[in-house]
Scaffold this active site. Structure first.
Site, short mmCIF file in Angstrom:
data_model
loop_
_atom_site.label_atom_id
_atom_site.label_comp_id
_atom_site.label_asym_id
_atom_site.label_seq_id
_atom_site.Cartn_x
_atom_site.Cartn_y
_atom_site.Cartn_z
N GLU A 1 -65.75 11.04 -7.09
CA GLU A 1 -66.85 11.92 -6.70
C GLU A 1 -68.09 11.06 -6.50
O GLU A 1 -68.63 10.49 -7.46
CB GLU A 1 -67.09 12.96 -7.80
CG GLU A 1 -68.30 13.85 -7.60
CD GLU A 1 -68.63 14.66 -8.84
OE1 GLU A 1 -69.84 14.89 -9.08
OE2 GLU A 1 -67.70 15.06 -9.57
N LYS B 1 -65.78 23.39 -12.67
CA LYS B 1 -66.24 22.25 -13.46
C LYS B 1 -66.97 22.79 -14.69
O LYS B 1 -67.99 23.48 -14.56
CB LYS B 1 -67.18 21.36 -12.64
CG LYS B 1 -67.68 20.16 -13.44
CD LYS B 1 -68.50 19.20 -12.60
CE LYS B 1 -69.93 19.65 -12.46
NZ LYS B 1 -70.81 18.57 -11.98
#
Length: 206
Positions: free
Chosen positions: A43, A129
């Site tokens: 990421e 998340k």
């Protein structure tokens, strides 16, 4: 790449390296170190200066690249056009979700409550998340999966070598790690980040 294929890669990877570089060059080095250590999903955060250069430089690497710290739909579209295969936010944003859905890209918003998670699910998020994860115990995932057994959670923030196995054993489909990599790189350079990445991957499969 189809959305379900991206999601499969994310959950198969178990470990997502969250890369925050002080410069594009540092982010590229950190990403390559993580990959050399066995982490294949990264990421790239939009807190890194000139992040588009990082996507461009890593375009031909065998790494699943996503974008993090995405706060608005304009940034989400920029990231997708730059090559991001998944979008991550520290919070849920109703305007980001349609952009990701339009391009067939997974959207992983940061959520802390059941209410936020249900809302994210209703807008098409397949993985939530849990952020910041260091505000919770790993058992929180099982508590969520009681009333919401279909929720897939990726804790990020506070994950380390000592607790990664506990989080995965408690039901996390993957974990996000980041600050440790930056510290290892700052202290020992490229090879130190490679070695730490290897250790994370070893822990993820034990």
């Amino acid at each position: 790449m189809l959305k379900h294929s991206i999601l499969s890669q994310l959950t198969d990877a178990k470990v997502v390296a969250v890369i925050r570089g002080a410069s594009p060059e540092e982010a590229i080095e950190l990403t390559k170190a993580a990959a050399k250590g066995g982490i294949r999903t990264v990421e790239l955060t939009y807190t890194t200066p000139s992040i588009h250069k990082v996507f461009g430089a890593l375009d031909h690497e065998d790494i699943l690249l996503g974008a993090g710290s995405v706060l608005d739909p304009e940034t989400a579209r920029h990231a997708i056009l730059a090559g991001a295969k998944f979008i991550v936010s520290p919070h849920f944003n109703e305007q980001i979700a349609p952009v990701c859905n339009r391009y067939g890209i997974p959207y992983l918003p940061g959520c802390m409550t059941i209410r936020e998670m249900v809302k994210a699910l209703e807008w098409g998020s397949d993985i939530i998340k849990l952020f910041p994860a260091n505000s919770f115990e790993p058992s929180f995932i099982k508590s969520v999966n009681g009333p919401l057994p279909h929720v897939r959670i990726m804790p990020t923030g506070g994950i380390n070598l000592d607790n990664i196995q506990t989080w995965l054993a408690s039901g996390a489909v993957a974990v996000g790690i980041g600050s440790d990599l930056n510290k290892a790189y700052a202290a020992g350079g490229f090879e130190a980040a490679v070695e730490l990445s290897r250790q994370y991957m070893q822990k993820s499969v034990q």
